[in-house]
Design a protein around this motif. Sequence first.
Motif, PDB file in Angstrom:
ATOM      1  N   GLY A 116       4.505   7.210   6.929  1.00  0.00           N
ATOM      2  CA  GLY A 116       3.096   6.830   6.983  1.00  0.00           C
ATOM      3  C   GLY A 116       2.436   7.277   8.266  1.00  0.00           C
ATOM      4  N   GLY A 117       1.128   7.096   8.327  1.00  0.00           N
ATOM      5  CA  GLY A 117       0.389   7.473   9.529  1.00  0.00           C
ATOM      6  C   GLY A 117      -1.087   7.572   9.253  1.00  0.00           C
ATOM      7  N   LEU A 118      -1.778   8.198  10.193  1.00  0.00           N
ATOM      8  CA  LEU A 118      -3.221   8.384  10.109  1.00  0.00           C
ATOM      9  C   LEU A 118      -3.507   9.818   9.688  1.00  0.00           C
ATOM     10  N   VAL A 119      -4.347   9.969   8.675  1.00  0.00           N
ATOM     11  CA  VAL A 119      -4.685  11.294   8.172  1.00  0.00           C
ATOM     12  C   VAL A 119      -6.152  11.311   7.779  1.00  0.00           C
ATOM     13  N   GLN A 120      -6.772  12.460   7.877  1.00  0.00           N
ATOM     14  CA  GLN A 120      -8.167  12.595   7.468  1.00  0.00           C
ATOM     15  C   GLN A 120      -8.265  12.700   5.949  1.00  0.00           C
ATOM     16  N   ALA A 121      -9.403  12.306   5.435  1.00  0.00           N
ATOM     17  CA  ALA A 121      -9.643  12.439   4.006  1.00  0.00           C
ATOM     18  C   ALA A 121      -9.447  13.891   3.574  1.00  0.00           C
ATOM     19  N   GLY A 122      -8.783  14.050   2.430  1.00  0.00           N
ATOM     20  CA  GLY A 122      -8.461  15.379   1.935  1.00  0.00           C
ATOM     21  C   GLY A 122      -7.094  15.875   2.363  1.00  0.00           C
ATOM     22  N   GLY A 123      -6.488  15.170   3.301  1.00  0.00           N
ATOM     23  CA  GLY A 123      -5.183  15.576   3.798  1.00  0.00           C
ATOM     24  C   GLY A 123      -4.049  15.089   2.934  1.00  0.00           C
ATOM     25  N   SER A 124      -2.831  15.326   3.424  1.00  0.00           N
ATOM     26  CA  SER A 124      -1.624  14.993   2.667  1.00  0.00           C
ATOM     27  C   SER A 124      -0.627  14.269   3.556  1.00  0.00           C
ATOM     28  N   LEU A 125       0.187  13.455   2.918  1.00  0.00           N
ATOM     29  CA  LEU A 125       1.326  12.820   3.562  1.00  0.00           C
ATOM     30  C   LEU A 125       2.474  12.754   2.561  1.00  0.00           C
ATOM     31  N   ASP A 143      -7.311   5.086  -0.295  1.00  0.00           N
ATOM     32  CA  ASP A 143      -5.845   5.091  -0.350  1.00  0.00           C
ATOM     33  C   ASP A 143      -5.230   4.350   0.839  1.00  0.00           C
ATOM     34  N   THR A 144      -6.047   3.949   1.787  1.00  0.00           N
ATOM     35  CA  THR A 144      -5.552   3.212   2.945  1.00  0.00           C
ATOM     36  C   THR A 144      -4.895   1.914   2.510  1.00  0.00           C
ATOM     37  N   ALA A 145      -3.637   1.733   2.903  1.00  0.00           N
ATOM     38  CA  ALA A 145      -2.873   0.556   2.492  1.00  0.00           C
ATOM     39  C   ALA A 145      -1.492   0.615   3.132  1.00  0.00           C
ATOM     40  N   VAL A 146      -0.767  -0.467   2.989  1.00  0.00           N
ATOM     41  CA  VAL A 146       0.667  -0.447   3.274  1.00  0.00           C
ATOM     42  C   VAL A 146       1.369  -0.054   1.984  1.00  0.00           C
ATOM     43  N   ILE A 180      12.846  -0.997  -9.449  1.00  0.00           N
ATOM     44  CA  ILE A 180      12.159  -1.480 -10.641  1.00  0.00           C
ATOM     45  C   ILE A 180      13.092  -2.424 -11.398  1.00  0.00           C
ATOM     46  N   ARG A 181      12.642  -3.669 -11.565  1.00  0.00           N
ATOM     47  CA  ARG A 181      13.437  -4.643 -12.313  1.00  0.00           C
ATOM     48  C   ARG A 181      13.136  -4.554 -13.803  1.00  0.00           C
ATOM     49  N   SER A 182      11.888  -4.343 -14.160  1.00  0.00           N
ATOM     50  CA  SER A 182      11.505  -4.203 -15.562  1.00  0.00           C
ATOM     51  C   SER A 182      10.581  -3.015 -15.674  1.00  0.00           C
ATOM     52  N   TRP A 183      11.052  -1.983 -16.369  1.00  0.00           N
ATOM     53  CA  TRP A 183      10.319  -0.722 -16.472  1.00  0.00           C
ATOM     54  C   TRP A 183       8.983  -0.916 -17.166  1.00  0.00           C
ATOM     55  N   PRO A 184       7.899  -0.271 -16.619  1.00  0.00           N
ATOM     56  CA  PRO A 184       7.891   0.650 -15.485  1.00  0.00           C
ATOM     57  C   PRO A 184       7.298   0.084 -14.199  1.00  0.00           C
ATOM     58  N   LYS A 185       6.807  -1.187 -14.222  1.00  0.00           N
ATOM     59  CA  LYS A 185       5.980  -1.610 -13.096  1.00  0.00           C
ATOM     60  C   LYS A 185       6.412  -2.896 -12.420  1.00  0.00           C
ATOM     61  N   GLU A 186       7.441  -3.549 -12.908  1.00  0.00           N
ATOM     62  CA  GLU A 186       7.839  -4.802 -12.283  1.00  0.00           C
ATOM     63  C   GLU A 186       8.938  -4.537 -11.268  1.00  0.00           C
ATOM     64  N   PHE A 187       8.641  -4.918 -10.014  1.00  0.00           N
ATOM     65  CA  PHE A 187       9.577  -4.671  -8.920  1.00  0.00           C
ATOM     66  C   PHE A 187      10.457  -5.886  -8.680  1.00  0.00           C
ATOM     67  N   GLY A 188      11.731  -5.597  -8.363  1.00  0.00           N
ATOM     68  CA  GLY A 188      12.653  -6.683  -8.083  1.00  0.00           C
ATOM     69  C   GLY A 188      12.897  -6.869  -6.599  1.00  0.00           C
ATOM     70  N   SER A 189      12.825  -5.805  -5.852  1.00  0.00           N
ATOM     71  CA  SER A 189      13.005  -5.861  -4.401  1.00  0.00           C
ATOM     72  C   SER A 189      12.293  -4.670  -3.795  1.00  0.00           C
ATOM     73  N   TRP A 190      11.956  -4.799  -2.511  1.00  0.00           N
ATOM     74  CA  TRP A 190      11.215  -3.726  -1.848  1.00  0.00           C
ATOM     75  C   TRP A 190      11.481  -3.738  -0.367  1.00  0.00           C
ATOM     76  N   GLY A 191      11.035  -2.671   0.310  1.00  0.00           N
ATOM     77  CA  GLY A 191      11.241  -2.537   1.736  1.00  0.00           C
ATOM     78  C   GLY A 191      10.135  -3.194   2.536  1.00  0.00           C
ATOM     79  N   GLN A 192      10.080  -2.832   3.820  1.00  0.00           N
ATOM     80  CA  GLN A 192       9.113  -3.472   4.717  1.00  0.00           C
ATOM     81  C   GLN A 192       7.752  -2.788   4.696  1.00  0.00           C
ATOM     82  N   GLY A 193       7.689  -1.630   4.096  1.00  0.00           N
ATOM     83  CA  GLY A 193       6.420  -0.926   3.947  1.00  0.00           C
ATOM     84  C   GLY A 193       6.126   0.029   5.087  1.00  0.00           C
ATOM     85  N   THR A 194       5.223   0.960   4.827  1.00  0.00           N
ATOM     86  CA  THR A 194       4.748   1.904   5.832  1.00  0.00           C
ATOM     87  C   THR A 194       3.243   2.030   5.691  1.00  0.00           C
ATOM     88  N   GLN A 195       2.554   1.999   6.829  1.00  0.00           N
ATOM     89  CA  GLN A 195       1.083   2.000   6.827  1.00  0.00           C
ATOM     90  C   GLN A 195       0.553   3.416   6.648  1.00  0.00           C
TER      91      GLN A 195
END
Length: 119
Positions: A9-18, A90-93, A99-114
Amino acid sequence: QVQLVESGGGLVQAGGSLRLSCAASGGTFSSYAMGWFRQSPGKEREFVASIDWRGGILIDGDSVKGRFTISRDNAKNTVYLQMNSLKPDDTAVYYCGVIRSWPKEFGSWGQGTQVTVSS
């Protein structure tokens, strides 16, 4: 129990990529469906993308279709999120998770990246 660590993660200008990475340890990564979701202050958690254990089925959230791509490398126990044409909305953590239940239910996750997209 699998442990997940997001990076890229990081800071990027609109139109950019990460490119976000999520390294997994402590579990059988190659057997898990994996995904990404995001959350920003004042907003609900939003599904971004998911990928099945072989990498053959991909699901993208409506707001990122055509701009974001999920992939995985089972040899490296890593799942990726390539983000192109970034917008301030798109700004978010960003979190990766099992995936615990396909396709969108999560069972565990990390600490995130901004991810911060400036206009």
